[in-house]
Structures are given as C-alpha cells and as structure tokens.
Design a protein around this motif. Sequence first.
Motif, PDB file in Angstrom:
ATOM      1  N   ASP A   1     -12.253 -25.667 -23.979  1.00 28.47           N
ATOM      2  CA  ASP A   1     -12.233 -25.473 -22.530  1.00 28.47           C
ATOM      3  C   ASP A   1     -12.343 -26.864 -21.917  1.00 28.47           C
ATOM      4  O   ASP A   1     -12.273 -27.860 -22.635  1.00 28.47           O
ATOM      5  N   GLU A   2     -12.513 -26.973 -20.610  1.00 25.32           N
ATOM      6  CA  GLU A   2     -12.512 -28.296 -19.981  1.00 25.32           C
ATOM      7  C   GLU A   2     -13.690 -29.164 -20.397  1.00 25.32           C
ATOM      8  O   GLU A   2     -13.662 -30.375 -20.230  1.00 25.32           O
ATOM      9  N   HIS A   3     -14.736 -28.563 -20.987  1.00 28.66           N
ATOM     10  CA  HIS A   3     -15.928 -29.310 -21.382  1.00 28.66           C
ATOM     11  C   HIS A   3     -16.104 -29.426 -22.898  1.00 28.66           C
ATOM     12  O   HIS A   3     -17.027 -30.090 -23.343  1.00 28.66           O
ATOM     13  N   SER A   4     -15.248 -28.758 -23.686  1.00 25.37           N
ATOM     14  CA  SER A   4     -15.480 -28.679 -25.127  1.00 25.37           C
ATOM     15  C   SER A   4     -14.260 -29.087 -25.941  1.00 25.37           C
ATOM     16  O   SER A   4     -13.126 -28.792 -25.574  1.00 25.37           O
ATOM     17  N   LEU A   5     -14.553 -29.729 -27.067  1.00 21.86           N
ATOM     18  CA  LEU A   5     -13.538 -30.155 -28.023  1.00 21.86           C
ATOM     19  C   LEU A   5     -13.933 -29.592 -29.382  1.00 21.86           C
ATOM     20  O   LEU A   5     -15.101 -29.676 -29.771  1.00 21.86           O
ATOM     21  N   VAL A   6     -12.975 -29.002 -30.083  1.00 23.69           N
ATOM     22  CA  VAL A   6     -13.225 -28.452 -31.417  1.00 23.69           C
ATOM     23  C   VAL A   6     -12.282 -29.133 -32.393  1.00 23.69           C
ATOM     24  O   VAL A   6     -11.087 -29.268 -32.117  1.00 23.69           O
TER      25      VAL A   6
ATOM     26  N   PHE B   1     -16.192 -29.570 -36.271  1.00 29.59           N
ATOM     27  CA  PHE B   1     -17.146 -30.090 -35.296  1.00 29.59           C
ATOM     28  C   PHE B   1     -16.840 -29.518 -33.928  1.00 29.59           C
ATOM     29  O   PHE B   1     -15.706 -29.161 -33.624  1.00 29.59           O
ATOM     30  N   VAL B   2     -17.886 -29.416 -33.124  1.00 33.11           N
ATOM     31  CA  VAL B   2     -17.771 -28.982 -31.744  1.00 33.11           C
ATOM     32  C   VAL B   2     -18.474 -30.032 -30.898  1.00 33.11           C
ATOM     33  O   VAL B   2     -19.611 -30.409 -31.182  1.00 33.11           O
ATOM     34  N   ALA B   3     -17.793 -30.535 -29.884  1.00 32.13           N
ATOM     35  CA  ALA B   3     -18.379 -31.489 -28.943  1.00 32.13           C
ATOM     36  C   ALA B   3     -18.334 -30.855 -27.556  1.00 32.13           C
ATOM     37  O   ALA B   3     -17.308 -30.320 -27.149  1.00 32.13           O
ATOM     38  N   ARG B   4     -19.453 -30.905 -26.870  1.00 24.87           N
ATOM     39  CA  ARG B   4     -19.516 -30.336 -25.522  1.00 24.87           C
ATOM     40  C   ARG B   4     -20.157 -31.339 -24.584  1.00 24.87           C
ATOM     41  O   ARG B   4     -21.210 -31.885 -24.857  1.00 24.87           O
TER      42      ARG B   4
END
Length: 109
Positions: free
Chosen positions: A58-63, A71-74
């Motif tokens: 989504d606009e705040h998260s990278l998978v 990895f998940v970055a938020r």
Amino acid sequence: KVTHAFITNNEGEVLAKTAKCSVTAQDINSILFSLFSSYRGMVKITVFSDVYTCFKHDEHSLVGRASTDIFVARRGQQSIVVGFCDALTPGSCVKEVQEISELLNKRGL
C-alpha cells in the motif's frame, strides 16, 4: 512470525534492532529509497546480501521476497519498521509489522 527486525527514523538512523539483525547503511538506503519512491511496479533490491523482488503493498508498505526470506517495511510518521520472516512460513509478518508501526505512530514516532 517475524524472526528479526529493525526500526529506523526517516533519515535512516537505526533506533532499535533485534540481536540477529546486522543492518548496514546500504541496506537501509535501499529500503528507504524504494519505500519513499512513487514508483508502483516491482523492483529488485539487495538487503543483507540477498536480492529481494519487491512491490508496494500500500502507500506506506513495501514487501520483498528472496529465495529464503520475506521482508515487510512500513513507514510511519517518524519511523520505519522492517521485519523479516521465513519465506516458507510467512504467517502474519505483514500484520505484525503494521501493528508495531501503528503503536509507534500513536506515540508520535
């Protein structure tokens, strides 16, 4: 399901990390650049010497997914939470990272 994680501020300074997490400035910059980018397609980045294929959740998260890890970055108001899990048992990694990020947001971080 998160096996190791780290938290940075928006400038990339490490605020906290798990014992297993030996993160470099290059790793952080790769994630921050992709997370703050307006590009919506898939990208490949290198983190911990592994190449991850990533997309914006989504606009705040990278998978991102490598051969053995996910990895998940938020991104929050003032911090970035990055969590890693095993690719075979990802479980609730996205949810766990999101919840930590939301808790930090409530505290203004």
